[in-house]
Design an enzyme around this catalytic site. Structure first.
Site, PDB file in Angstrom:
ATOM      1  N   ASP A 130      27.139  49.168  48.331  1.00  0.00           N
ATOM      2  CA  ASP A 130      28.472  48.824  48.814  1.00  0.00           C
ATOM      3  C   ASP A 130      28.307  47.811  49.948  1.00  0.00           C
ATOM      4  OD1 ASP A 130      31.368  48.967  49.330  1.00  0.00           O
ATOM      5  OD2 ASP A 130      31.261  50.829  48.181  1.00  0.00           O
ATOM      6  N   HIS A 136      39.006  48.532  38.045  1.00  0.00           N
ATOM      7  CA  HIS A 136      40.468  48.487  37.962  1.00  0.00           C
ATOM      8  C   HIS A 136      41.091  47.850  39.207  1.00  0.00           C
ATOM      9  CE1 HIS A 136      41.882  52.360  40.224  1.00  0.00           C
ATOM     10  NE2 HIS A 136      40.790  51.881  40.772  1.00  0.00           N
TER      11      HIS A 136
END
Length: 451
Positions: free
Chosen positions: A295, A341
């Site tokens: 991340d 998404h």
């Protein structure tokens, strides 16, 4: 199993009979297992604890109830019902902003005037908002002019992450909702008015969204968070809340995929893995796996402080921007959980193509994300829940929720050497799990049978 509807009965009667049948089955299960019936009383379970077969009865009952409501209201009544929804969040927003659930003790009955005093708010306006909350079952009215905790408000008072989740919805997402349509043709954005169809298909940038119009900013939502520590904390807390919702838990992905088949000592890269919640759950169940959580640097710094000691030798943390080439080469699987998404097709293609230089033959790419059901596969009520999430993605990120066909088509467009291996729709969940393998060599030709 529910009996088939009587075709000779009007649709409304068929639906009412189905609701009775499904509800009776649910109550029978609860009674047989010593579980409480649904209740508005504080302390009621946040969700009915039902096994998959009874969960299907619940879904069918809610779908029939939704359709019956629309039919009985009639076209005009249903239309006015939609209009009323535009204001439904007002009282919930007031509960969040003024911390009203925390102002009450369970079992206490408080006048609306006293609520206003405790909140240091205008009495008339607060009274109206609080009494609207009663009509949405957010509070109960034990006697005129007084309110008390419902199961919902008591839960809000006692579960901080739920309070943060409601704050994220009311203060980050809801203000953008009424800007979704204006954003479609905002003339100040390049290409928006001149070629709206092309822009919509390719995906507008994440800084040309309804969120940007609502807040008067030209930076993407995630950049907005970086400038506001409290807002960023609330968003992270809200997302952790999402991880606990039925069907969204990490355990759902653990059960839906055979992680053990990757082999002893296999390496899994959790791309955009945040604080490592999934990685910890995965290595707890499969301690022979090695997981690398990737991340952005500030997220990884926070994850280092929170990673459980038991996971230190099985979970590694690595700073990485997934719009740059993947640094971990020859891993056995690359996992995207609720990541893609957040991005339009163009951006997803960029993310997926950054993997290619790192992939070994046979490497798996596993996408664990929401999946819009095909028409007719669920009730309109269930489909609406996912469609609402899709509109939220449009509003905040110019991204989208996708059908299984859209997911598979997207990965095929990224590179035809990604080959679809398996597709799983998680039970009682809008989330799917799609697996691809990397096959750089063309499949061997199949010899034609001799005539």
């Amino acid at each position: 199993m529910a009996a088939p509807p009587d075709p000779d009965q009007p649709r409304t009667v068929q639906l009412a009979a189905a609701i009775l049948q499904h509800t009776t089955s649910i109550e029978s299960y609860l009674q047989q297992n010593g579980l409480p019936s649904p209740s508005f009383a504080p302390g009621a379970p946040p969700k009915l604890p039902l096994p998959p077969n009874v969960e299907q009865q619940l879904a069918a009952a809610l779908g029939a109830l939704d359709e019956l409501n629309a039919l009985l209201l009639g076209p005009m009544g249903w239309l006015l019902n939609q209009v009323g929804h535009a204001y439904d969040l007002c009282s919930l927003h007031a509960l969040y902003r003024y911390k009203i659930p925390a102002q009450l003790a369970v079992g206490e009955e408080v006048s609306v005037a006293e609520i206003a005093r405790r909140c240091d708010a205008d009495e008339d306006a607060m009274a109206r908002l609080v009494q609207h909350a009663v009509t949405n079952y957010l509070l109960v009215r034990p006697r005129p002019g007084h309110v008390a905790h419902s199961a919902t408000s008591a839960m809000l008072a006692n579960v901080p992450v739920l309070h943060d989740f409601i704050g994220n919805v009311c203060e980050d997402m809801w203000p953008s909702a009424h800007k979704v349509v204006p954003a479609l043709a905002h003339t100040a954005w390049p290409g928006a008015a001149a070629d709206g169809a092309t822009a919509a298909k390719s995906g507008r940038p994440p800084n040309q969204t309804a969120h940007n119009l609502a807040e008067g900013t030209d930076v993407p939502f995630f950049e907005t968070l970086k400038g506001d520590q409290e807002r960023a904390r609330r968003f992270a807390s809200a997302m952790s809340m999402l991880q606990t919702m039925p069907g969204f838990e990490p355990t759902a992905a653990l059960e839906a995929y055979d992680w053990g088949a990757l082999g002893h000592g296999a390496t899994v890269v959790d791309v955009g893995g945040s604080a490592g919640t999934f990685a910890v759950a995965l290595t707890d169940k499969h301690p022979d796996l090695h997981v690398i959580v990737q991340d952005l640097p500030d997220v990884i710094d926070k994850a280092r402080a929170e990673l459980p000691a038991r996971s230190a030798d099985r979970v590694a943390l690595q700073s990485h921007d997934f719009f740059t080439p993947q640094p971990v080469t020859s891993a056995d699987a690359y996992f995207f959980r609720m990541i893609l998404h957040d991005w339009s097709d163009d951006y997803c293609l960029r993310i997926l193509r950054q993997l290619i230089s790192a992939l070994k033959p046979g490497a798996r790419v596993v996408i664990n994300d929401l999946s819009i059901p095909p028409p007719g596969a669920t009730t309109l009520y269930e489909e609406r829940q996912v469609r609402c999430k899709d509109i939220a993605m449009m509003a905040m990120f110019n991204s989208k929720e996708r059908t299984m066909d859209e997911w598979t088509g997207l990965v095929a467009e990224a590179d035809p050497r990604f080959r679809l291996r398996s597709v799983v729709q998680l039970p009682a969940s809008p989330i799917g799990l799609i697996e691809f393998t990397w096959e750089p060599e063309p499949a061997p030709a199949v010899a034609e049978a001799a005539e």
